[in-house]
Design an enzyme around this catalytic site. Structure first.
Site, short mmCIF file in Angstrom:
data_model
loop_
_atom_site.label_atom_id
_atom_site.label_comp_id
_atom_site.label_asym_id
_atom_site.label_seq_id
_atom_site.Cartn_x
_atom_site.Cartn_y
_atom_site.Cartn_z
CE1 TYR A 1 -3.66 2.59 0.69
CE2 TYR A 1 -2.14 3.42 2.35
CZ TYR A 1 -3.27 3.58 1.58
OH TYR A 1 -4.01 4.73 1.69
CD GLU B 1 -2.92 8.79 -3.94
OE1 GLU B 1 -2.30 9.60 -3.21
OE2 GLU B 1 -3.92 8.15 -3.57
NE ARG C 1 -4.39 1.77 4.46
CZ ARG C 1 -4.48 0.50 4.10
NH1 ARG C 1 -5.46 0.12 3.29
NH2 ARG C 1 -3.61 -0.40 4.52
#
Length: 427
Positions: A174, A312, A359
């Site tokens: 992650y 991202e 999250r």
């Protein structure tokens, strides 16, 4: 008055009060039983009404949602069934649509990248929802996944010529570079496909479509025809920590995470301005082919290996470079890729999460169903059928009904779902 007289009076008063309280309690119990009966009826314990009540957002349905969910058949475990069934049985039992539903969709094929690692039932719901025979699907299975899980996915994908497992698989961490690498591995496979796909869309295992394949095609070939959809903005100051120091991935004994080091990073190569945005996109084939060969893209990829959550910034940054195919240099956050309820947007873009946050992202509960079907986005995240099976079951049936209502070809019986909440086919 004598002491005896007072005692008798007190006793009679106590008896009287007890009778009154008992009567009031019985009346309350009667009222409560009537209310519960009304709520359960609202919740849909009769054919064809359960999901409908939930989508309408009826308060009574939400009040007793847990009771309804527990009283209904649990989500079935698919792993053993898949490994023991032949392809024709699987395709029929899992309700895969085996023919194109419109010429418009045939003329605009899509590619999908699906990165998965757990919850086989959710993967099956997702792939059977978005599958069409003229699209192409690359499945990346996390190397951390269990052997049974991987075998079941491989068995299912072997039943389709246009669905395949990525030729190179990563141990995905992650917020690590491995997550970006997984997408690129699939892209390298997809550009070799004979299917002339127009856009590639990436998904994870806890996504589900809100729009039908035809609606997705119309959206992409309309406003985004020949252009890439990568919502994002110039990297904000509070996100610079992600790229100012070097990060490393840790994987050991079932644990994995990303951690920062004290090593400072150099500026991005080629004086590239960094952007920040969503890791989820719709990219044109020309753009993907260009990115896989362009030196600037390769250098930025190499530079991004030790950054935090590089997926991202990588795609949105490259899509803001003017000479990249289909780029959108002046774009911002526009683009309806995924519906997400973020915790910090509660009270602004949404009224709250009826499930729970993981999250800071909402795992949808029953009270989110109406918000989901009214969303303008193509997909939604995130779902967990092990906790909220009724959410995914109802959404799956609602979605399939909309898909088949738009069909321009004869609809086959196996494409419908059998409604587990009545004895009738959901149609």
């Amino acid at each position: 008055m004598s002491l005896l007289g007072c005692t008798k009076s007190g006793f009679m008063l106590c008896v009287g009060l007890s009778i009154i309280l008992l009567a009031i309690n019985n009346m309350n119990q009667l009222d409560n039983s009537l209310n519960v009966e009304e709520e359960i009826k609202e919740c849909g314990f009769y054919p064809g009404e359960l999901c409908k009540a939930l989508f309408e957002g009826k308060p009574a349905a939400l009040v007793v949602g847990n009771i309804c969910q527990e009283a209904l058949p649990p989500s079935r475990e698919q792993g053993a069934v898949i490994l023991q069934s032949n392809c024709s049985t699987l395709i029929s039992d899992l309700h895969f649509i085996t023919k194109p539903l419109s010429q418009e969709e045939v003329e605009y094929p899509l590619a999908y990248i699906m990165t998965i690692h757990k919850q086989l039932d959710m993967f099956i719901k997702l792939i059977s929802a978005i599958y069409t025979p003229h699209n192409v699907y690359c499945i990346h299975i996390d190397q951390k996944s269990s052997k049974t899980y991987s075998q079941a996915v491989q068995r299912l994908t072997s039943c389709f010529q246009n669905v395949f497992i990525a030729s190179q698989q990563e141990t995905v961490v992650y917020a690590g570079f491995s997550r970006l690498r997984a997408d690129i591995n699939c892209m390298e496979d997809l550009v070799l496909s004979d299917i002339p796909w127009k856009h590639v869309v990436n998904l994870c295992g806890q996504d589900f479509p809100i729009k039908t394949n035809r609606e997705i095609v119309q959206y992409l070939k309309g406003k985004w025809n020949g252009r890439n959809l990568t919502p994002g903005v110039i990297q904000p100051p509070h996100m610079k920590y992600r790229t100012q120091v070097s990060y490393k991935e840790f994987v050991h004994m079932g644990k994995s995470y990303v951690y920062p080091t004290k090593e400072e990073k150099a500026s991005p190569p080629h004086n590239i301005t960094l952007y920040f945005g969503t890791a989820y996109y719709a990219l044109t084939r020309n753009f993907v082919e260009f990115v896989l060969t362009d030196q600037r893209a390769k250098d930025l990829l190499e530079w991004s290996k030790d950054t935090y959550s590089p997926d991202e910034h990588y795609w949105v940054t490259l899509n803001r470079i003017k000479d990249f195919p289909g780029s959108t240099p002046d774009a911002g956050w526009e683009g309806n890729i995924r519906a997400v309820k973020w915790r910090d947007q509660e009270g602004t873009s949404h009224s709250g999460c009826s499930g729970h946050y993981v999250r800071d992202i909402c795992v949808y509960g029953l009270g989110d169903l109406r918000w989901l079907i009214e969303s303008p986005h193509l997909f939604a995240n995130k779902f967990d059928p092990s906790l909220y099976s009724l959410v995914t079951d109802c959404l799956e049936r609602h979605y399939r009904l909309r898909v088949l209502q738009g069909a321009e070809v004869p609809v086959e019986q196996s494409w419908y779902f059998q409604d587990e909440y009545s004895s009738k086919t959901y149609r």
